[in-house]
Enzyme design. Sequence first.
Site, PDB file in Angstrom:
ATOM      1  N   SER A 167       0.851  -1.190   0.000  1.00 22.35           N
ATOM      2  CA  SER A 167       0.000   0.000   0.000  1.00 22.35           C
ATOM      3  C   SER A 167       0.883   1.235   0.000  1.00 22.35           C
ATOM      4  CB  SER A 167      -0.870   0.026   1.250  1.00 22.35           C
ATOM      5  OG  SER A 167      -0.065   0.303   2.385  1.00 22.35           O
ATOM      6  N   ASP A 168       0.368   2.331  -0.531  1.00 23.14           N
ATOM      7  CA  ASP A 168       1.036   3.593  -0.250  1.00 23.14           C
ATOM      8  C   ASP A 168       0.890   3.823   1.251  1.00 23.14           C
ATOM      9  OD1 ASP A 168       2.350   5.965  -0.322  1.00 23.14           O
ATOM     10  OD2 ASP A 168       1.183   6.838  -1.954  1.00 23.14           O
ATOM     11  N   TRP A 169       1.685   4.722   1.774  1.00 21.13           N
ATOM     12  CA  TRP A 169       1.799   4.855   3.236  1.00 21.13           C
ATOM     13  C   TRP A 169       0.491   5.380   3.856  1.00 21.13           C
ATOM     14  CZ3 TRP A 169       5.375   2.395   1.269  1.00 21.13           C
ATOM     15  CH2 TRP A 169       6.522   2.003   1.949  1.00 21.13           C
TER      16      TRP A 169
END
Length: 757
Positions: free
Chosen positions: A230-232
């Site tokens: 996932s993106d952060w």
Amino acid sequence: MNRNIKELVQQMTLEEKAGMCSGLDFWHLKGVERLGIPSVMVSDGPHGLRKQDDQADHLGINDSIKAVCFPPAVLSACSFDRELLTEMGTAIGKEAQATDLSVVLGPAVNIKRSPLCGRNFEYYSEDPYLAGEIAAAFINGVQSQHVGTSIKHFAANNQEYNRMSASSEVDERTLREIYLPAFETAVKKAQPYTVMCSYNRLNGTYASENPWLLTDVLRGEWGFEGYVMSDWGAVNDRVAGLKAGLDLEMPSSGGVNDLEIINAVKDGSLDEAVLDQAVERILAIVYRYLDNRQEESLNLESDHELACHIAEESIVLLKNEDQILPLSGQESIAFIGGFAKTPRFQGGGSSHINCFRTDSALDMASAAGYTVTYAQGFPTDRDVYEEAAAAEALQIAASADKVVIFAGLPDSFESEGYDRSHMRLPDCQNRLISEILQVQPNTIVVLHNGSPVEMPWRNGAKGILEAYLGGQAIGGAVINILYGNVNPSGKLAETMPVKLSDNPAHLNFGDGDKVHYNEGIFVGYRYYDAKEMEVAFPFGHGLSYTTFTYSNLRADKNTLTDTDTLTVSVDITNTGDRAGKETVQFYVGDQTGCCRRPEKELKEFEKVSLQPGETKTVSIILDARSFAWYNTALHDWFIGSGTYEILVGASSRDIRESIAVQMNSAQQLPLHVHMNTTFGELLGHPRTREYGLELKKKMNAFFGAPEGEERSESSSEAISDEMNDAMALSMPLRNAVTFGLCTKEELAEMIDSMNQM
Ligand code: BGC
């Protein structure tokens, strides 16, 4: 080493497996000590390392290690040079090995939909073909060192406004033709170890829990083999994400989401096999890195040299009237603008690198023995016209032979996290540039910006050099180009519109919780070409200190089928007196009339190096995809039969030669005939064309004069032949009965037989 990952996963407890699917902290994956699985680190990315030590805090308030800032994507894409990007990737991969990083978080390949996106400096292009090719080359470089990449942000993350919740509303064809292909090419040509899903929703569903995106397309269609992270902070519903194909959540969720996974397995709402599969994918990549560790040391100085070289190969000479450049070294030169002293060479946010060294143009000019005078003229960090500084600049400008103004955007004007609100340089800079042009016609403007700016002084400045955000070595690269030690060869990877409101996304950018991509496939030059719009500088544009001619464009066949490839060749001659490089661009234009398509689209490019007087043949291969468009009835790529134009040029608006080829495609569009299918639709399809012709003939006769009679003048005026034709084409089949062309039974039979063909 041959590891049995499946077996390893079988030895893990449910808690260990759930834990493996999220970060330990901001940058590490968890290890499992009991089983000897070490914890590995990932880090930004994309154009150098931002490796934080202890106290990691994501946004970089704490410094990261000293590293090299290579040219960000906005500049490196302008090299149009796959080998160069592989070299850059290889150097970054070696740095990652030296500092023990398993994955570098990049490249970022989102399409530049609007010049306003705050992260455009991290993205390659408005063109999906170019972005995909450059990304694949970069990935191949990094991964040649057994370090992973994480191509991001998947997908349709083209603005910063509300980036963690907004929904990008994109139709199927536009997604397939514009926003997905860069990812597709990179997956197919370079198999990145990981893919990073984006924050946003795509047509209502979070990218982090979109099974169509993360599984059906990415793995099913393209064959992706690594893990998706996932993106952060992009996870909305962890269990839904895992089911959709999101393997790793980053960073740590403090155990909250791990617990959700555990509970879901326990209550039977999540099949444990789904969890096992995610863990297997993660561990396979972890061990691909661990089992191939290399002894490397950081070679910051030589990487700095490489960063300079990449910038030199990428800087774009936009304008060079009266051959004001290159500078001879003998003239008296004034440098104006604080960016000469402190260049702006990278953007703010997660990609920000703690550089071990930065070169300014001013220092590099003096190191090379060039004498220049300097005045700051305007502040680089805000928009304030300072009378005294401006007066000093005007004075040295008037007395010099030539002036180089270093203009650009202050840091606060563009960054990750927010979009720009306008496309202008600070007013103080535009004002001073105009004033200098009044006293000094021999003026060159060097630009430091992450995305296009309006240039109200464009006609007055004799030279314009686009240095973009060019990495820590940009100062030396600019000096080498200005003084002609390096012949510029960069080409724009995006269009520079005259003004912001010309941009196709202008009325549908940012703002609100849903972003409608109403311009569809008409992004960048695809739109400006269709609108025949004047642009400041077109996609693919870039000048050289030498000149090139194009001749003898040819293809290995005039007629091809949808399973053939086409080899296209053209001869390029350096007709000037300096060695130089030209990026030869091949575009394809669909003239089959099958549907609305861009006038032309980039389908290949090749950069060629030529000595004065030298000629080289550039040959490229176009495959089926070069001709195809995405058909939403087929849910697949489609190649229509008919004529296609192959265009070759030095930019999208400087086409030098073209040839036409004939495509005989075996593909046919599906057509289900019913009572409201029009005569025109029957005519447009090879399967039903004969029926259409027959019906149209009858309908023309119906509106025309009875057999053997002339039409009266007033009847011809009321229903012209053109109107008669148009009405026949748009006539639904049901009217064949009501207008007496056939009986109801005959029509039903006709429809049946057409559908059975
Ligand atoms: C950015 C990513 C980046 C990540 C880690 C996010 O905010 O969107 O591009 O890789 O942070 O720093």
